[in-house]
Motif scaffolding. Sequence first.
Motif, PDB file in Angstrom:
ATOM      1  N   MET A   1      -8.706   7.431  -8.383  1.00 51.47           N
ATOM      2  CA  MET A   1      -7.719   7.825  -7.040  1.00 51.47           C
ATOM      3  C   MET A   1      -6.474   7.052  -7.377  1.00 51.47           C
ATOM      4  O   MET A   1      -5.408   7.290  -6.676  1.00 51.47           O
ATOM      5  CB  MET A   1      -8.507   7.129  -5.810  1.00 51.47           C
ATOM      6  CG  MET A   1      -9.676   7.928  -5.320  1.00 51.47           C
ATOM      7  SD  MET A   1      -9.233   9.667  -5.360  1.00 51.47           S
ATOM      8  CE  MET A   1      -8.288   9.735  -3.707  1.00 51.47           C
ATOM      9  N   LEU A   2      -6.471   5.503  -7.828  1.00 50.68           N
ATOM     10  CA  LEU A   2      -5.307   4.679  -8.010  1.00 50.68           C
ATOM     11  C   LEU A   2      -4.339   5.380  -8.940  1.00 50.68           C
ATOM     12  O   LEU A   2      -3.228   5.712  -8.896  1.00 50.68           O
ATOM     13  CB  LEU A   2      -5.765   3.279  -8.613  1.00 50.68           C
ATOM     14  CG  LEU A   2      -4.648   2.498  -8.871  1.00 50.68           C
ATOM     15  CD1 LEU A   2      -3.849   2.270  -7.551  1.00 50.68           C
ATOM     16  CD2 LEU A   2      -5.068   1.051  -9.482  1.00 50.68           C
ATOM     17  N   ALA A   3      -4.823   6.324 -10.060  1.00 51.29           N
ATOM     18  CA  ALA A   3      -3.843   6.891 -10.954  1.00 51.29           C
ATOM     19  C   ALA A   3      -3.299   8.241 -10.167  1.00 51.29           C
ATOM     20  O   ALA A   3      -2.205   8.294 -10.544  1.00 51.29           O
ATOM     21  CB  ALA A   3      -4.738   7.332 -12.095  1.00 51.29           C
ATOM     22  N   VAL A   4      -4.133   8.815  -9.340  1.00 51.16           N
ATOM     23  CA  VAL A   4      -3.662   9.775  -8.750  1.00 51.16           C
ATOM     24  C   VAL A   4      -2.470   9.374  -7.731  1.00 51.16           C
ATOM     25  O   VAL A   4      -1.397  10.115  -7.526  1.00 51.16           O
ATOM     26  CB  VAL A   4      -4.413  10.648  -7.906  1.00 51.16           C
ATOM     27  CG1 VAL A   4      -4.206  11.888  -7.152  1.00 51.16           C
ATOM     28  CG2 VAL A   4      -5.583  11.263  -8.967  1.00 51.16           C
ATOM     29  N   ASN A   5      -2.668   8.240  -7.055  1.00 51.45           N
ATOM     30  CA  ASN A   5      -1.907   7.724  -6.244  1.00 51.45           C
ATOM     31  C   ASN A   5      -0.379   7.455  -6.935  1.00 51.45           C
ATOM     32  O   ASN A   5       0.773   7.546  -6.475  1.00 51.45           O
ATOM     33  CB  ASN A   5      -2.327   6.561  -5.335  1.00 51.45           C
ATOM     34  CG  ASN A   5      -3.416   6.968  -4.410  1.00 51.45           C
ATOM     35  OD1 ASN A   5      -3.237   8.183  -3.761  1.00 51.45           O
ATOM     36  ND2 ASN A   5      -4.298   6.093  -4.102  1.00 51.45           N
ATOM     37  N   LEU A   6      -0.690   6.872  -7.989  1.00 51.64           N
ATOM     38  CA  LEU A   6       0.556   6.509  -8.798  1.00 51.64           C
ATOM     39  C   LEU A   6       1.532   7.692  -9.209  1.00 51.64           C
ATOM     40  O   LEU A   6       2.640   7.756  -9.462  1.00 51.64           O
ATOM     41  CB  LEU A   6       0.338   5.552 -10.168  1.00 51.64           C
ATOM     42  CG  LEU A   6      -0.269   4.239  -9.924  1.00 51.64           C
ATOM     43  CD1 LEU A   6      -0.722   3.576 -11.018  1.00 51.64           C
ATOM     44  CD2 LEU A   6       0.994   3.480  -9.146  1.00 51.64           C
TER      45      LEU A   6
END
Length: 195
Positions: free
Chosen positions: A1-6
């Motif tokens: 999820m962090l990668a998608v938000n970035l």
Amino acid sequence: MLAVNLLRGGRPKQLFEVYLIKAVRYLFLADVVFLFTVLQAGDILVLNDLLIAGLILLIYFVGKIQSKQHRQSFFSVRGQANIPGMGDLFNRLKPTFDVRYEIAVVVLALVTFYGFYFIPELASNAISNWFLDSILNIEDTPVFGFVFKVIGFFFLVTVLMKVLGGLMTILTGGNRVAPEQKDEDDHFDDFTEIK
């Protein structure tokens, strides 16, 4: 999820993105539940075990949809309150919800779950096996394992209460609404004298 938000760069989530991410999460959940069912069943996977696991998965998904509906209705009522300075906050906190997409994602996850019965080789992949191993390792940890089992117990109790509530609703013919009382002169209260 962090990668998608970035990758998104701070822009708000679109409806398609929300349900694509949810579909991937639900597919992995269905995959891990299938692997756990196979692990518990041993060498012979009985269709009854798969049906019970699928039913519990369905109850979990329906509960998630109901909680999203309640949250959506809460925010829509709060948004209509016209509290000065709070309208923008409610719009940012308001969850993205479309019941058609929710049902489509749940149906996709359940079809995938039961599809693994016919092609079990697809269920065993590196990501799903890692999730399964991580869950089993958490269960074996002394303190976290106990907390994990307590949470599982209360989840099971919640599922059983929902099933019993649904059965009672079916047996009683739905939610009954109390008949309206007629407002007549025959109404007695504490100060009425009876002759």
